[in-house]
Design an enzyme around this catalytic site. Structure first.
Site, PDB file in Angstrom:
ATOM      1  CD  GLU A  76     159.216 -36.174 132.537  1.00 53.30           C
ATOM      2  OE1 GLU A  76     159.097 -34.925 132.585  1.00 53.30           O
ATOM      3  OE2 GLU A  76     160.057 -36.763 131.833  1.00 53.30           O
TER       4      GLU A  76
ATOM      5  CG  ASP B  64     146.883 -39.248 112.286  1.00 55.75           C
ATOM      6  OD1 ASP B  64     145.704 -39.602 112.142  1.00 55.75           O
ATOM      7  OD2 ASP B  64     147.664 -39.053 111.338  1.00 55.75           O
TER       8      ASP B  64
END
Length: 547
Positions: free
Chosen positions: A265, A205
């Site tokens: 990751e 956002d």
């Protein structure tokens, strides 16, 4: 046993279905949608042919901005259920082949968040610098002229610290201080919490609001001819300023690289950012998504404003993006939970509304980039006219009646004709359901092979059938000259699709000089090719496979 190959690139050209959880499906009769309600409707969502869902905030919150004011990033608000309910939602989504993206609101928290409760105590506590604090001017007025999107100054006086704190939105939504590395680390820990829980990605956002200029300089005025009203309505003086110092700061790039490194990751995590900037939205989109080390994709407000797509503004959006960063990736949306639904925002003659809806769906799903669909868009829902006495949105209450806020696009999803509250809830819905929405329920649309809902399914299947439409390059035949007909070619590994759209409410006939083109039939469009001329009805379209 053969291990299933992980597609790290699933987001590129993917279609994301946005769910506003308060308004999707209620299962406990309190009139507010919940996580179990979303889970119960996942088979429907999967049947559309989308790749992922994006769920607007469901975190613990006082709900003054309906979840975009977070008081606990790592728990589910009891209104929506529990963490166990969310885990089930993840599991069922993955069984159905759907990715799950959640809305992370990192730029600000609720003033009830423990971080802010501690920060406001005094000037020396461990979190005293976790939010943006500033002294008053000698006359007691705010530090500068920065404005809030929700109206008035973006500074709120705090009597405990005898300082102002920054809030770009409600005064109960203080802005975090991203210049503090500890704040960044804490938010990355939140991100890891949800990745470890199984989410596939995030919608970030207000991604360009993270950093402010530490100089606290006044924003300059914006000339009236340059003022736009995509981020804020015309009744809001927010659009009178050039927002040089309160958002879109260069320091944000380094944080986004940290965020991306964390996502990398995980096997196939991805993120899309919301860029709210009138003046340089596409440049920011390009900066934030280029290089492969920041955001995977972003969306700006180019097609979320009042102007319907035209050949000229579609071409300009893509040409500007290409010139800024050829390797950037956009995610386009025509509707979401913050803007008037496009079926109302881009008004057309009532007799042509269905044709316009079908064409806009086809255009969105044909442009280069990923795409977001907002719940109910596939039903052609119009903006609801919510009476003042039923209004919930503080934004609408502030600027009523000239701006009625965002409740009109947030009314509940309609599922069953004749059912109580159109099948959304057995209790009183948190927002009223318009009578015209109850006439366009999912069960009614499902029974009609020619319905708009089934057109969306056809278009999504068509997009998947032709890789050029999801991941291919785009070459515009139509450029910036006058005209109502948009023409471009999508191409990927020999798959070449000619796309032609009549973006007006009149018949149009254009020369058709392409050779070895096989028309691809879509039931929604009645274009006629005869004697080297292509006849397009109002809001018509043509798709052809180029040999």
């Amino acid at each position: 046993m053969i291990e299933k190959k992980i597609d790290k690139d699933w987001w590129r050209g993917g279609v994301i279905y946005q769910i506003y959880p308060r308004s999707y499906q209620d299962t406990n009769g309190d009139g507010v949608g919940d996580l179990n309600g979303i889970t119960s409707r996942l088979p429907y969502i999967a049947s559309l042919g989308v790749d992922a869902i994006w769920i607007s905030p469901f975190f613990t919150s006082p709900m003054l901005d309906f979840g975009y004011d977070v008081s606990d990033y790592c728990d589910v608000d009891p209104m929506f259920g529990t963490l166990a309910d969310f885990d089930k939602l993840i599991s069922v989504s993955h069984e159905l082949g759907l990715k799950v993206m959640i809305d992370l609101v990192l730029s600000h928290t609720s003033d009830q968040h423990p971080w802010f409760v501690e920060s406001r105590k005094d000037h020396t506590n461990p979190k005293s610098d976790w939010y943006v604090w500033a002294d008053a001017k000698p006359d007691g007025t705010p530090p500068n002229n920065w404005l809030s999107i929700f109206g008035g100054s973006s500074w709120q006086w705090d009597s405990r610290r005898k300082q102002y704190y920054l809030h770009n939105f409600l005064k109960t939504q203080p802005d975090l201080n991203f210049h503090n590395r500890d704040v960044q680390d804490a938010l990355l820990d939140v991100t890891r919490f949800w990745l470890d829980r199984g989410v596939d990605g995030f919608r970030l956002d207000t991604i360009n609001f993270y950093f402010h200029s530490q100089s606290l300089k006044d924003n300059p005025a914006l000339p009236p001819e340059e003022q736009k009203y995509n981020t804020a309505p015309s009744v809001n003086p927010y659009s009178y300023q050039s927002h040089l110092y309160d958002k879109s700061q260069p320091e944000n790039l380094a944080f986004l690289k940290r965020f991306r490194a964390l996502l990398d990751e995980y096997p196939a995590a991805a993120a899309v950012g919301e860029v709210g900037d009138e003046e340089k939205g596409l440049k920011i989109l390009a900066d934030y998504t280029s290089g492969g080390d920041k955001m995977h994709m972003c969306y700006a407000f180019d097609f979320l404003g009042p102007n319907a797509p035209t050949p000229q503004n579609v071409f300009k959006a893509f040409s500007d993006l290409q010139s800024e960063a050829p390797d950037a990736w956009a995610c386009w949306a025509f509707s979401n939970h913050d803007v008037v639904r496009y079926a109302s925002r881009w008004p057309v003659k009532p007799a042509l509304q269905d044709s316009a809806n079908r064409q806009h769906a086809a255009l969105l799903l044909s442009m280069r980039g990923s795409a977001c669909l907002y719940q109910g868009e596939e039903l052609g829902l119009q903006e609801a006219d919510v009476p003042y006495e039923d209004l919930q949105d503080p934004y609408g209450k502030e600027f009523w009646p000239d701006f009625k806020g965002r409740d009109g696009c947030r009314t509940p999803m309609v599922w069953q004709a004749g059912a109580v509250n159109a099948g959304f809830s057995s209790g009183k819905p948190w927002l009223p359901i318009p009578a015209d929405h109850a006439a366009s329920t999912v069960d009614v649309e499902e029974q009609n092979n020619a319905s708009l809902l089934n057109h969306y399914r056809d278009m999504l299947a068509f997009r998947k059938m032709h890789p050029a439409l999801s991941k291919g390059a785009i070459d515009f035949v139509t450029r910036e000259e006058e005209g109502d007909v948009l023409v471009f070619i999508r191409e990927s590994d020999g798959d070449r699709i000619l796309c032609i759209f009549n973006l007006c409410d009149q018949d149009r006939t254009v020369p058709f000089s392409y050779e070895n083109v096989e028309q691809l039939e879509l039931a929604a469009f009645d274009s006629v090719l005869k004697d080297g001329l292509l006849h397009l009805p109002p809001y018509g379209a043509y798709f052809g496979a180029m040999k």
